[in-house]
Design an enzyme around this catalytic site. Structure first.
Site: not given
Length: 439
Positions: A180, A88, A361-362, A209-210
């Site tokens: 990952d 992503g 998603y922004i 991002i997490d």
């Protein structure tokens, strides 16, 4: 504590070429000094670990310090490097691409750098994606934009085919930017390269991002994510406060870990409830979430709820586990679920006004902020230094606020999660005022 073998980095051979970098070999001359292979950093810096080492007369577990080496493994002449981005979107990907290209070109005089389009698909000739020539002119402005100029995709490709592609195109160094699944794929490529006895380095730059990559302090894009989310929470508070018994629900990223939801709520302390995957909670009952929410509305007549996408999955009745192309579990939409359950619960109690916001998603497609931009460039430079010295199957990251090299296998064994007994989570509870547990 991990066994010492876990943190040892594989090398392609003894470096035999002198680095083109004009650095120092001694301290005290006001010039940056080459990193020596004996330069190590202690992993566990606690007093308890220190005392255990003294008692047992053992060396502490150490990590390889990142940075340029005096001797390098690869000769830049007729050398080809490649970069691939997978998974992503995340703020900062273009910054890392730019940093790698600039470091290879200007630090080590590498002239041929290829961009692999659309993730690992680009290493499968059957997909028909052409390589992209990456030059300083091509990438000089890309840090100003979100997304990735190389494109991305999810899902695995045949490892043997991908290695064949590297060989057929004389690629001796592959930089993989991803999370990952991407890192596991990079490690598998490295294993196939090792099995064939090839002189190709593979490097991972953790992108999630997490912020759920194990061991490392943080992953790039994470800081930008909660930075962008923070004003959204302020607007959500305005919406909730603007209605009598107003409720705003904001769903943020966090499939398995709730770092973005928790950090954004700390950065913008107008949030009353933070629900993350690490905590189980009940909806009903005297101490259930809905009853606690009712008490909040009776006292203040508005509430802001931040929920990570992976929170509350135990509340859904599931027969089968569905995964995406990368093998990640596809979660049910907890945000819409909560909105519906809150609406149903209060229908016979008192009227509420619910606003639901999902900016995921922004945030994912945004450009990196200043802090992440600095971090991304540093990660890129350190990755190039490590690869040029002949290290392989490693990732670069910060541990204890220092840049280090780690074996890919060490960081993909499990996901990093919020420790509910940590000072970080306690700070979240203090900021929101929510109970320690909602049962």
């Amino acid at each position: 504590m991990k066994d010492k073998i876990d943190f040892q980095i594989e090398n392609l051979g003894i470096p035999k070429f002198k680095s083109p970098l004009q650095l120092s070999t001694v301290r005290g001359d006001n010039i940056f000094t080459f990193i020596n292979e004996t330069d190590k950093l202690v992993f566990d810096t606690s007093l308890e670990s220190y005392n255990q080492c003294l008692t047992n007369n053992k060396e502490p577990l150490c990590l390889e310090k990142a940075g340029p080496r005096q001797n390098i493994h690869f000769e830049p002449k007729n050398f080809t490097a490649a970069i691939v981005t997978c998974g992503g979107l995340c703020p900062g990907i273009n910054n890392v691409i730019r940093g790698i290209v600039m470091a290879l070109h200007y630090f080590y005089d590498v002239k041929k750098i290829l961009g692999i389009p659309y993730g690992y698909e680009g290493l499968n000739p059957e997909m028909g994606h052409d390589f992209i020539a990456l030059t300083p002119d091509k990438v000089k402005d890309i840090h100003q934009f979100g997304g990735t100029i190389l494109g991305s995709s999810r899902g695995a490709q045949d490892v043997s085919v991908m290695v064949d592609t590297l060989v057929n195109n004389n690629i001796q160094m592959l930089f993989t930017i991803g999370g990952d699944g991407t890192l596991k794929g990079c490690n598998a490529i490295g294993e196939e390269i090792k099995k064939r006895g090839l002189d190709i380095s593979v490097v991972g730059i953790p992108k999630t991002i997490d912020n759920d990559v194990d061991i490392i302090d943080k992953s790039f894009g994470f800081e930008t994510a909660f930075d962008i989310a923070s004003p959204i929470l302020k607007d959500a508070h305005n919406e909730a406060h603007g209605a009598y018994n107003g409720i705003s629900i904001v769903k943020l990223m966090g499939r398995d870990s709730g770092f973005i939801a928790a950090s954004a709520s700390l950065a913008m302390p107008v949030v009353n409830f933070v629900l993350v995957p690490e905590m189980d909670f009940d909806l009903y009952g005297e101490n259930g979430f809905l009853e606690v929410l009712k008490s909040r509305l009776e006292a203040k007549h508005h509430a802001v709820i931040v929920v990570a996408e992976g929170a509350g999955q135990h509340l859904f009745e599931k027969d089968d586990i569905v995964t995406d192309a990368s093998g990640n579990v596809q979660h049910d939409d907890i945000g819409l679920f909560l909105k519906q359950k809150i609406k149903e619960y209060f229908s016979d109690i008192f009227p509420v006004t619910i606003k639901y916001i999902d900016p995921s998603y922004i945030i994912r497609s945004a450009a990196a902020n200043s802090g992440d931009s600095v971090f991304c460039s540093s990660l890129a430079y350190q990755a190039v230094h490590g690869a040029m010295s002949g290290k392989t199957k490693f990732v670069v990251g910060k541990v204890n606020d220092k840049f280090v090299y780690l074996p890919i296998s060490a960081v993909v064994s499990k996901r990093k999660k919020i420790d509910l007994e940590s000072g970080f989570w306690f700070a979240v509870l203090q900021s929101t005022g929510q109970p320690f547990s909602i049962k």
